[in-house]
Design a protein around this motif. Structure first.
Motif, mmCIF file in Angstrom:
data_model
loop_
_atom_site.group_PDB
_atom_site.id
_atom_site.type_symbol
_atom_site.label_atom_id
_atom_site.label_comp_id
_atom_site.label_asym_id
_atom_site.label_seq_id
_atom_site.Cartn_x
_atom_site.Cartn_y
_atom_site.Cartn_z
ATOM 1 N N VAL A 1 0.832 -1.211 0.000
ATOM 2 C CA VAL A 1 0.000 0.000 0.000
ATOM 3 C C VAL A 1 0.868 1.265 0.000
ATOM 4 O O VAL A 1 0.454 2.303 0.494
ATOM 5 C CB VAL A 1 -0.983 0.015 1.201
ATOM 6 C CG1 VAL A 1 -2.083 -1.009 1.007
ATOM 7 C CG2 VAL A 1 -0.252 -0.239 2.524
ATOM 8 N N ARG A 2 2.060 1.171 -0.588
ATOM 9 C CA ARG A 2 2.992 2.307 -0.659
ATOM 10 C C ARG A 2 3.203 2.945 0.713
ATOM 11 O O ARG A 2 3.237 4.150 0.876
ATOM 12 C CB ARG A 2 2.511 3.358 -1.671
ATOM 13 C CG ARG A 2 2.479 2.863 -3.115
ATOM 14 C CD ARG A 2 2.443 4.005 -4.100
ATOM 15 N NE ARG A 2 1.327 4.905 -3.879
ATOM 16 C CZ ARG A 2 1.172 6.067 -4.508
ATOM 17 N NH1 ARG A 2 2.063 6.461 -5.395
ATOM 18 N NH2 ARG A 2 0.128 6.821 -4.260
ATOM 19 N N ASN A 3 3.322 2.086 1.716
ATOM 20 C CA ASN A 3 3.597 2.504 3.094
ATOM 21 C C ASN A 3 2.479 3.339 3.716
ATOM 22 O O ASN A 3 2.733 4.135 4.627
ATOM 23 C CB ASN A 3 4.928 3.259 3.179
ATOM 24 C CG ASN A 3 6.109 2.387 2.817
ATOM 25 O OD1 ASN A 3 6.071 1.174 2.989
ATOM 26 N ND2 ASN A 3 7.158 3.002 2.295
ATOM 27 N N ALA A 4 1.258 3.165 3.242
ATOM 28 C CA ALA A 4 0.121 3.790 3.916
ATOM 29 C C ALA A 4 0.006 3.219 5.330
ATOM 30 O O ALA A 4 0.413 2.095 5.606
ATOM 31 C CB ALA A 4 -1.160 3.554 3.136
ATOM 32 N N VAL A 5 -0.561 4.006 6.226
ATOM 33 C CA VAL A 5 -0.570 3.692 7.658
ATOM 34 C C VAL A 5 -1.974 3.306 8.117
ATOM 35 O O VAL A 5 -2.933 4.062 7.910
ATOM 36 C CB VAL A 5 -0.061 4.908 8.469
ATOM 37 C CG1 VAL A 5 -0.256 4.685 9.975
ATOM 38 C CG2 VAL A 5 1.411 5.164 8.160
ATOM 39 N N ASP A 6 -2.085 2.130 8.725
ATOM 40 C CA ASP A 6 -3.329 1.734 9.381
ATOM 41 C C ASP A 6 -3.158 1.903 10.894
ATOM 42 O O ASP A 6 -2.129 2.402 11.364
ATOM 43 C CB ASP A 6 -3.734 0.310 9.006
ATOM 44 C CG ASP A 6 -2.707 -0.736 9.444
ATOM 45 O OD1 ASP A 6 -1.713 -0.384 10.123
ATOM 46 O OD2 ASP A 6 -2.917 -1.924 9.119
ATOM 47 N N ALA A 7 -4.157 1.503 11.666
ATOM 48 C CA ALA A 7 -4.129 1.752 13.112
ATOM 49 C C ALA A 7 -2.968 1.039 13.793
ATOM 50 O O ALA A 7 -2.297 1.616 14.661
ATOM 51 C CB ALA A 7 -5.457 1.329 13.735
#
Length: 267
Positions: A24-30
Motif C-alpha cells: 500500500v505504498r507505506n500507507a498507515v493503518d491503526a
C-alpha cells in the motif's frame, strides 16, 4: 498483525525508523500508527540515541492513511471510532495521532528521508520531522483533498508555519502534486539528492547533528518551536531561561575556539 511494518535500526547515535508496507505504498493503518508512535517514543527515551532518520522502504515515504483499511472499518459497527477516539489533551506530549507520532513533542531532532510519494498523511508525517531530505523524483501533495479526508495530523498547522500562508493555501486547497525542485524552492524541502540517495544523505546529516554538543542544540531547537504564538518579550524571556544553563558549555566552546578548533567553518 504486521510484525515488520515498522523496523528500527541503530547506527551509532542515529536511530533509523523504517516504514515498510509495500503493498500500500507505506500507507498507515491503526496498528502501524501505534508501532510508529512507540518507535519514536523509544528513540526519545534512549540515552544513547541523538538523532532519528524516518524512512519509507520500497521506493516511497508514505502514501498517507490506509484508505483500504478505512473502507473496511466503515463497514463495521462503530468503525468510525478508530479515528474519532483519538481525542487528546493538548498538554499531553505523548499523545497518539491517527498517523502515529505526529502529536509527539520530542526532545531530539528527526530527519525525513523522502523517496517517491509523501502525500496526504504521509506529507503530514514529513512535516512533523525537523528536516526533509528529498530524492529528485520524490513529491508531496495533499492528495486526500479528492476523497474528502481532512488533514488531522498537523498539516494545517505545520504547513503554513513552514512555507507561509500563500503557499500553504495553494497546496491545501488544490491538493496538487509538488515535486522536489518546487518543494526546495518554497522551503518545504531542505535538501534534494539523486534518486535512491535520500536515506544515506539523511543518515549523513543525522551523524553531523549527532556530533554537536547535544544539550545546547536541543535547547535551541525547543526554543525555536515554542516561540510560536508568544509575544516577543515572552519569547525572548523563555529563550533566556532555557538556554541560561548552557552558558558553561558556551564558555568551554569559546576556550576550544581560542585554541584553534573549528575556525573557518571547520566542524
Amino acid at each position: 498483525m504486521q510484525p515488520d511494518s515498522v523496523r528500527i535500526e541503530q547506527q551509532g547515535a542515529v536511530t533509523i525508523v523504517t516504514l515498510d508496507r509495500a503493498d500500500v505504498r507505506n500507507a498507515v493503518d491503526a496498528d502501524t500508527a501505534r508501532r510508529l508512535h512507540a518507535a519514536f517514543v523509544a528513540f526519545d527515551e534512549d540515552p544513547e540515541a541523538r538523532v532519528a532518520v524516518f524512512h519509507g522502504a520500497n521506493g516511497h515515504f508514505c502514501a498517507g492513511w490506509d484508505l483500504q483499511f478505512g473502507a473496511r472499518m466503515a463497514q463495521q459497527p462503530g468503525g468510525a471510532g478508530v479515528l474519532a477516539d483519538l481525542d487528546f489533551d493538548a498538554a499531553d506530549a505523548r499523545a497518539l495521532a491517527p498517523m502515529g507520532p505526529s502529536r509527539l513533542l520530542l526532545d531530539k531532532p528527526v530527519i525525513a528521508a523522502v523517496s517517491g510519494a509523501a502525500v496526504a498523511g504521509g506529507m503530514e508525517l514529513a512535516l512533523w520531522c525537523d528536516l526533509r531530505v528529498l530524492e529528485e523524483d520524490a513529491y508531496f501533495g495533499v492528495y486526500c483533498r479528492r476523497f474528502g479526508v481532512p488533514l488531522i495530523d498537523g498539516g494545517t498547522v505545520r504547513l503554513p508555519r513552514l512555507i507561509g500562508m500563500g503557499h500553504a493555501m495553494d497546496l491545501i486547497l488544490t491538493g496538487r502534486k509538488v515535486e522536489a525542485a518546487e518543494a526546495l524552492q518554497m522551503g518545504l524541502a531542505n535538501r534534494v539528492v539523486p534518486r535512491g540517495q535520500a536515506r544515506d544523505a539523511a543518515i549523513a546529516l543525522a551523524e553531523q547533528l549527532a556530533r554537536f554538543p547535544q544539550e545546547t542544540m536541543r535547547a535551541d531547537r525547543r526554543n525555536a518551536y515554542e516561540q510560536w504564538g508568544k509575544p516577543l518579550p515572552e519569547a525572548l524571556h523563555a529563550e533566556w531561561q532555557r538556554s541560561k544553563p548552557r552558558i558553561p558549555d558556551a564558555l568551554e566552546g569559546a576556550a576550544r575556539f581560542a585554541q584553534g578548533e573549528g575556525r573557518h567553518g571547520k566542524f
